[in-house]
Design an enzyme around this catalytic site. Structure first.
Site, short mmCIF file in Angstrom:
data_model
loop_
_atom_site.label_atom_id
_atom_site.label_comp_id
_atom_site.label_asym_id
_atom_site.label_seq_id
_atom_site.Cartn_x
_atom_site.Cartn_y
_atom_site.Cartn_z
N ASP A 231 57.58 42.88 44.96
CA ASP A 231 56.10 42.54 44.48
C ASP A 231 55.33 43.19 45.81
O ASP A 231 55.26 42.89 46.58
CB ASP A 231 56.13 41.12 44.31
CG ASP A 231 54.80 40.54 43.76
OD1 ASP A 231 54.57 40.77 42.70
OD2 ASP A 231 53.81 40.06 44.59
N ASN A 239 42.67 45.39 43.47
CA ASN A 239 41.84 45.59 42.14
C ASN A 239 40.53 45.08 42.13
O ASN A 239 39.45 45.58 41.79
CB ASN A 239 42.62 45.04 40.79
CG ASN A 239 44.02 45.65 40.45
OD1 ASN A 239 43.95 46.89 40.70
ND2 ASN A 239 44.81 45.09 40.01
N HIS A 244 40.37 48.98 39.65
CA HIS A 244 41.67 49.19 38.64
C HIS A 244 41.93 50.33 39.10
O HIS A 244 43.45 50.80 38.90
CB HIS A 244 41.66 48.61 37.37
CG HIS A 244 41.47 47.11 37.22
ND1 HIS A 244 42.44 46.37 37.30
CD2 HIS A 244 40.44 46.46 36.80
CE1 HIS A 244 42.18 45.18 36.92
NE2 HIS A 244 40.86 44.98 36.84
N ASP A 248 46.01 51.39 40.21
CA ASP A 248 46.94 52.36 39.56
C ASP A 248 47.45 53.54 40.45
O ASP A 248 48.59 53.97 40.61
CB ASP A 248 46.03 53.07 38.38
CG ASP A 248 46.05 52.14 37.14
OD1 ASP A 248 46.61 51.04 37.28
OD2 ASP A 248 45.11 52.41 36.32
N GLU A 274 52.49 44.42 38.89
CA GLU A 274 52.79 44.89 40.20
C GLU A 274 54.24 44.63 40.55
O GLU A 274 54.53 44.47 41.98
CB GLU A 274 51.74 44.58 41.45
CG GLU A 274 51.84 42.94 41.71
CD GLU A 274 51.08 42.05 40.73
OE1 GLU A 274 50.87 40.83 41.19
OE2 GLU A 274 50.75 42.41 39.73
#
Length: 369
Positions: A231, A239, A244, A248, A274
């Protein structure tokens, strides 16, 4: 995804081989019936030699059928069929069959030849057969030639057989092209269904199938495997702070780092958001922890940048071995519990903790734990 793609092509090819084998079996049975029937007709028409020849070829067809039933060898079945049919048509052209109509059966050969072989091989074999026909037609005095053909028949025969051969070549080339395009399209769609669009890693569906297959292998042969649930720490903050698109970009760069560190036999998947899951075949818990620590340290020291900003990225990892679980679901639950413990312990670390070999104490194997 190369392994999956290769497996799909192999499965498609095996399916096609089975279809061709069934077709060849049906054609062989039909040929057997024709040879026996026409042989009987020749016998009652006082053409005993021709009848014996046709029954001999019927015997060869039967032997080829029996060999395939015994060996289940598709290649041997095709070669046997081509050899028998080639010899049969050579005999019919040289002998003329009944009333010098033997060459008319040659029209069956081009489509069969192109279907059972590739275009180059089929063309070469067809040219050899036509060369034999030219020799027979040009030198009727040869000892093995008994058929008598008029000049008009020869011209019409070569004109029509040439047209048919070209037509069969074009049709088979078109069929092969369409088949290859359909297979490539099917594999592309299946690969897209198994791949995470953003990172290019396996998606959850593909990983679940691979986990099931690996667990079945473990039950059959006892090959251990481990999983690592990864994680990205405080990913929501990236974010929120950078957008965002930045998130990405981090996921894509993280996926590249994972691919560069795992073995070819390992599988990495985007498990959700994630979270990423690593499937590590033939790997003990300690070996999995070692790989996870190498990944953790690599991510900690890798610069993740987006739009001129350096993004703080670390990971927490929960590791579990199949020897600790009774099912795939339990294996994943234990990995998730270990991931939760790693994050509760301060993030940027692994779980479970393992004892140091040098001190015998509770010190973790890896820095950051």
């Amino acid at each position: 995804m190369t392994e999956v793609t290769g497996t799909q092509f192999l499965a498609a090819r095996n399916g096609e081989e089975a279809t061709v084998a069934r077709l060849m079996t049906g054609v062989s049975l039909m040929a057997l019936a024709f040879l026996l029937g026409i042989g009987a007709k020749a016998w009652y028409a006082d053409h005993q030699t021709h009848a014996y020849a046709l029954w001999l070829f019927a015997g060869l067809v039967s032997i080829n059928l029996a060999l395939y039933a015994w060996r289940r060898d598709h290649v041997l079945q095709r070669l046997g069929m081509l050899l028998v049919v080639g010899l049969l048509f050579a005999y019919l052209i040289a002998s003329g069959g009944e009333s010098n109509t033997g060459p008319l059966w040659f029209y069956v050969f081009p489509p069969l030849l192109f279907y059972l072989t590739d275009l180059k091989t089929g063309t070469a074999l067809l040219l050899l057969c036509l060369l034999f026909a030219v020799i027979v037609f040009s030198f009727p005095a040869l000892p093995f030639v008994s058929g008598e053909y008029s000049g008009d028949f020869k011209i019409r025969f070569f004109a029509t057989i040439t047209f048919e051969s070209i037509f069969c070549f074009v049709l088979e080339a078109s069929r092969l092209k369409a088949r290859n395009e359909l297979m490539a399209l099917a594999v592309s769609h299946d690969q897209a269904a198994r791949t995470d669009e953003l990172t290019g890693l396996s998606n959850r569906r593909d990983m679940q199938q691979r986990l099931g297959a690996e667990y079945s292998r473990y039950q059959r042969s006892g090959h251990h495997f481990s999983v690592a649930l990864v994680d990205l720490d405080l990913f929501k903050r990236i974010n929120d702070d950078y957008g965002h698109d930045a998130g990405d970009a981090v996921l894509v760069q993280f996926a590249r780092r994972v691919r560069s560190l795992i073995r070819q036999t390992d599988v990495a998947a985007r498990w959700g958001g994630e979270e990423f899951l690593l499937l590590l075949p033939d790997t003990s818990l300690l070996q999995a922890l070692t790989l996870a620590e190498r990944l953790r340290a690599d991510i900690e020291h890798t610069e993740f940048c987006f739009d001129g900003h350096r993004l703080p990225v670390t990971i927490s990892v929960g590791v579990c071995s199949v020897t600790q679980a009774d099912s795939v679901n339990q294996l994943l639950r234990l990995a998730d519990i270990n991931l939760y413990n790693a994050k509760e312990s301060g993030r940027n670390r692994l779980a479970p903790r393992v004892r140091s070999r040098t001190t015998g104490g509770d010190a973790p194997d890896a820095p950051g734990n």
